[in-house]
Design a protein around this motif. Structure first.
Motif, PDB file in Angstrom:
ATOM      1  N   ALA A  65      35.843  36.101  31.553  1.00 19.79           N
ATOM      2  CA  ALA A  65      35.712  37.247  30.713  1.00 19.79           C
ATOM      3  C   ALA A  65      37.390  37.695  29.969  1.00 19.79           C
ATOM      4  O   ALA A  65      37.957  36.840  30.761  1.00 19.79           O
ATOM      5  CB  ALA A  65      35.536  38.189  31.526  1.00 19.79           C
ATOM      6  N   PHE A  66      37.621  37.902  29.302  1.00 15.14           N
ATOM      7  CA  PHE A  66      38.747  38.325  29.050  1.00 15.14           C
ATOM      8  C   PHE A  66      39.134  40.093  29.571  1.00 15.14           C
ATOM      9  O   PHE A  66      38.840  40.392  29.342  1.00 15.14           O
ATOM     10  CB  PHE A  66      38.773  38.633  27.728  1.00 15.14           C
ATOM     11  CG  PHE A  66      38.682  37.365  26.949  1.00 15.14           C
ATOM     12  CD1 PHE A  66      39.104  36.621  27.144  1.00 15.14           C
ATOM     13  CD2 PHE A  66      37.524  36.466  25.918  1.00 15.14           C
ATOM     14  CE1 PHE A  66      39.356  34.866  26.066  1.00 15.14           C
ATOM     15  CE2 PHE A  66      37.203  35.759  25.913  1.00 15.14           C
ATOM     16  CZ  PHE A  66      38.565  34.836  25.336  1.00 15.14           C
ATOM     17  N   ASN A  67      40.137  40.063  30.160  1.00 16.78           N
ATOM     18  CA  ASN A  67      40.943  41.175  30.825  1.00 16.78           C
ATOM     19  C   ASN A  67      39.369  42.017  32.206  1.00 16.78           C
ATOM     20  O   ASN A  67      39.672  43.051  32.035  1.00 16.78           O
ATOM     21  CB  ASN A  67      41.178  42.389  29.618  1.00 16.78           C
ATOM     22  CG  ASN A  67      41.885  41.565  28.713  1.00 16.78           C
ATOM     23  OD1 ASN A  67      43.098  40.309  29.253  1.00 16.78           O
ATOM     24  ND2 ASN A  67      41.903  41.629  27.318  1.00 16.78           N
ATOM     25  N   ARG A  68      38.817  40.499  32.293  1.00 24.07           N
ATOM     26  CA  ARG A  68      37.782  41.565  32.650  1.00 24.07           C
ATOM     27  C   ARG A  68      37.220  40.725  34.082  1.00 24.07           C
ATOM     28  O   ARG A  68      37.730  38.703  33.764  1.00 24.07           O
ATOM     29  CB  ARG A  68      36.155  41.674  32.019  1.00 24.07           C
ATOM     30  CG  ARG A  68      36.653  42.776  31.107  1.00 24.07           C
ATOM     31  CD  ARG A  68      36.715  44.309  31.492  1.00 24.07           C
ATOM     32  NE  ARG A  68      35.777  45.180  32.363  1.00 24.07           N
ATOM     33  CZ  ARG A  68      36.095  45.766  32.534  1.00 24.07           C
ATOM     34  NH1 ARG A  68      36.636  46.890  32.358  1.00 24.07           N
ATOM     35  NH2 ARG A  68      35.081  46.613  33.093  1.00 24.07           N
ATOM     36  N   THR A  69      37.139  40.533  34.844  1.00 26.96           N
ATOM     37  CA  THR A  69      35.582  39.823  36.127  1.00 26.96           C
ATOM     38  C   THR A  69      35.007  38.972  35.543  1.00 26.96           C
ATOM     39  O   THR A  69      34.210  38.982  34.446  1.00 26.96           O
ATOM     40  CB  THR A  69      35.816  40.326  37.413  1.00 26.96           C
ATOM     41  OG1 THR A  69      34.549  40.871  37.616  1.00 26.96           O
ATOM     42  CG2 THR A  69      37.172  40.653  38.077  1.00 26.96           C
ATOM     43  N   SER A  70      34.669  37.935  36.108  1.00 25.17           N
ATOM     44  CA  SER A  70      33.379  37.396  35.229  1.00 25.17           C
ATOM     45  C   SER A  70      32.302  37.952  35.199  1.00 25.17           C
ATOM     46  O   SER A  70      31.122  37.894  34.967  1.00 25.17           O
ATOM     47  CB  SER A  70      33.604  36.057  35.226  1.00 25.17           C
ATOM     48  OG  SER A  70      33.506  35.662  37.078  1.00 25.17           O
ATOM     49  N   ASP A  71      31.996  38.883  36.552  1.00 28.12           N
ATOM     50  CA  ASP A  71      30.943  39.762  36.267  1.00 28.12           C
ATOM     51  C   ASP A  71      30.965  41.633  36.226  1.00 28.12           C
ATOM     52  O   ASP A  71      30.925  42.131  36.233  1.00 28.12           O
ATOM     53  CB  ASP A  71      30.543  40.353  37.987  1.00 28.12           C
ATOM     54  CG  ASP A  71      31.340  40.430  39.288  1.00 28.12           C
ATOM     55  OD1 ASP A  71      32.995  41.139  38.467  1.00 28.12           O
ATOM     56  OD2 ASP A  71      31.314  41.138  40.035  1.00 28.12           O
ATOM     57  N   ASN A  72      32.579  41.914  35.477  1.00 27.40           N
ATOM     58  CA  ASN A  72      32.951  42.482  34.116  1.00 27.40           C
ATOM     59  C   ASN A  72      33.368  42.966  34.767  1.00 27.40           C
ATOM     60  O   ASN A  72      32.941  44.836  34.545  1.00 27.40           O
ATOM     61  CB  ASN A  72      31.497  42.931  32.940  1.00 27.40           C
ATOM     62  CG  ASN A  72      31.778  43.592  32.449  1.00 27.40           C
ATOM     63  OD1 ASN A  72      32.325  42.964  31.289  1.00 27.40           O
ATOM     64  ND2 ASN A  72      30.820  44.337  31.503  1.00 27.40           N
ATOM     65  N   LYS A  73      33.940  42.944  36.043  1.00 29.37           N
ATOM     66  CA  LYS A  73      34.433  44.762  36.616  1.00 29.37           C
ATOM     67  C   LYS A  73      35.950  44.759  36.022  1.00 29.37           C
ATOM     68  O   LYS A  73      36.091  43.798  35.689  1.00 29.37           O
ATOM     69  CB  LYS A  73      34.850  44.576  38.457  1.00 29.37           C
ATOM     70  CG  LYS A  73      33.094  44.834  38.373  1.00 29.37           C
ATOM     71  CD  LYS A  73      33.096  44.694  40.291  1.00 29.37           C
ATOM     72  CE  LYS A  73      32.127  45.287  41.024  1.00 29.37           C
ATOM     73  NZ  LYS A  73      30.817  44.845  40.495  1.00 29.37           N
ATOM     74  N   SER A  74      37.551  45.809  36.467  1.00 32.88           N
ATOM     75  CA  SER A  74      38.013  45.845  36.029  1.00 32.88           C
ATOM     76  C   SER A  74      38.965  44.324  36.757  1.00 32.88           C
ATOM     77  O   SER A  74      38.758  44.077  38.289  1.00 32.88           O
ATOM     78  CB  SER A  74      38.456  46.905  36.542  1.00 32.88           C
ATOM     79  OG  SER A  74      40.366  47.355  36.440  1.00 32.88           O
ATOM     80  N   LEU A  75      40.232  43.842  36.286  1.00 36.48           N
ATOM     81  CA  LEU A  75      40.467  42.949  36.660  1.00 36.48           C
ATOM     82  C   LEU A  75      41.851  43.675  37.058  1.00 36.48           C
ATOM     83  O   LEU A  75      43.404  43.476  36.484  1.00 36.48           O
ATOM     84  CB  LEU A  75      41.057  41.942  35.076  1.00 36.48           C
ATOM     85  CG  LEU A  75      41.561  40.638  35.998  1.00 36.48           C
ATOM     86  CD1 LEU A  75      40.665  39.435  36.155  1.00 36.48           C
ATOM     87  CD2 LEU A  75      41.903  39.953  34.354  1.00 36.48           C
ATOM     88  N   THR A  76      41.796  44.551  38.345  1.00 40.62           N
ATOM     89  CA  THR A  76      42.987  44.971  38.929  1.00 40.62           C
ATOM     90  C   THR A  76      42.824  43.697  40.235  1.00 40.62           C
ATOM     91  O   THR A  76      42.672  43.171  40.809  1.00 40.62           O
ATOM     92  CB  THR A  76      42.767  46.097  39.370  1.00 40.62           C
ATOM     93  OG1 THR A  76      42.016  46.417  38.506  1.00 40.62           O
ATOM     94  CG2 THR A  76      42.541  46.684  39.965  1.00 40.62           C
ATOM     95  N   ILE A  77      44.071  43.041  40.529  1.00 32.47           N
ATOM     96  CA  ILE A  77      45.055  42.959  41.592  1.00 32.47           C
ATOM     97  C   ILE A  77      46.164  43.672  42.621  1.00 32.47           C
ATOM     98  O   ILE A  77      46.225  43.767  41.812  1.00 32.47           O
ATOM     99  CB  ILE A  77      45.184  41.351  41.742  1.00 32.47           C
ATOM    100  CG1 ILE A  77      44.650  40.933  40.329  1.00 32.47           C
ATOM    101  CG2 ILE A  77      45.496  40.637  42.489  1.00 32.47           C
ATOM    102  CD1 ILE A  77      44.374  39.650  40.200  1.00 32.47           C
ATOM    103  N   ASN A  78      45.892  43.888  43.584  1.00 34.12           N
ATOM    104  CA  ASN A  78      46.622  44.918  43.871  1.00 34.12           C
ATOM    105  C   ASN A  78      46.853  45.881  43.814  1.00 34.12           C
ATOM    106  O   ASN A  78      48.224  46.509  43.919  1.00 34.12           O
ATOM    107  CB  ASN A  78      48.414  44.044  43.986  1.00 34.12           C
ATOM    108  CG  ASN A  78      48.136  42.458  45.343  1.00 34.12           C
ATOM    109  OD1 ASN A  78      47.278  42.515  46.391  1.00 34.12           O
ATOM    110  ND2 ASN A  78      48.930  41.976  44.729  1.00 34.12           N
ATOM    111  N   GLY A  79      46.360  46.672  43.560  1.00 35.04           N
ATOM    112  CA  GLY A  79      45.766  47.711  42.872  1.00 35.04           C
ATOM    113  C   GLY A  79      46.291  48.097  41.380  1.00 35.04           C
ATOM    114  O   GLY A  79      46.400  49.196  40.589  1.00 35.04           O
TER     115      GLY A  79
END
Length: 183
Positions: A65-79
């Motif tokens: 996934a591009f700019n998302r996790t592979s389960d289609n959630k927001s690609l957020t790390i440490n907030g």
């Protein structure tokens, strides 16, 4: 109209205007919050060439996934929300470097909304391991990397493997990828 009526109207106007502007401001903030952050994934920073160019991708679960996790959630790390490639262990993403690039840099990460997985990131070129991250999990979410590819190579393999017996929650991400150009 007498002076008392005019005074009441101006007082009414003064009391309504701050609320009207506050309501407008709140509406603007709500509208802004409802917009999804869209990063044009194929242009990273100010590169003139699209990057990364994905040659091949395979993974143990889900889809790259591009700019998302592979389960289609927001690609957020440490907030913080990041542009990048979201994947799941065990995965290999092969990317082609732009002409003139001698390496790649960025971060490898474990997204915030997962808490039970453990992953290790690695980078290979021409079958040789160039980088291996420490274990990433809920305590350590991201690590930086910078590697130089081997002479004769214009591709790198970005690999994420599970550091546990199970693939449960073994999600990972390649963030802020940038080509490294020759000096």
């Amino acid at each position: 109209m007498n002076a008392i009526t005019k005074a009441k109207e101006s007082q009414l106007k003064l009391t309504r205007e701050p609320w009207a502007s506050l309501a407008g401001f709140v509406f603007f903030l709500a509208l802004l919050a409802s917009l999804k952050y869209q990063w044009p994934w194929h242009y990273w920073y100010q590169s003139q060439e699209p990057f990364p160019t994905i040659v091949a991708a395979e993974q143990g679960w889900g889809q790259l996934a591009f700019n998302r996790t592979s389960d289609n959630k927001s690609l957020t790390i440490n907030g913080r929300r990041y542009p990048g490639l979201g994947t799941h262990a065990d995965s290999t993403v092969t990317i082609k470097l732009p002409q003139g690039a001698i390496g790649i840099k960025g971060f490898c990460g474990y997204p915030d909304h997962f808490t039970q997985g453990k992953i290790v990131c690695s980078i290979r070129s021409l079958g040789t391991e160039l980088y291996t991250s420490p274990e990433l999990n809920k305590a350590r979410r991201r690590v930086p990397f910078q590697v130089q590819v081997l002479d004769g190579s214009d591709t790198v393999e970005l690999r994420i493997t599970s550091a546990q017996e199970s693939l449960r929650e073994a999600h990972g991400a390649w963030l802020l990828l940038q080509p490294v150009n020759a000096p």
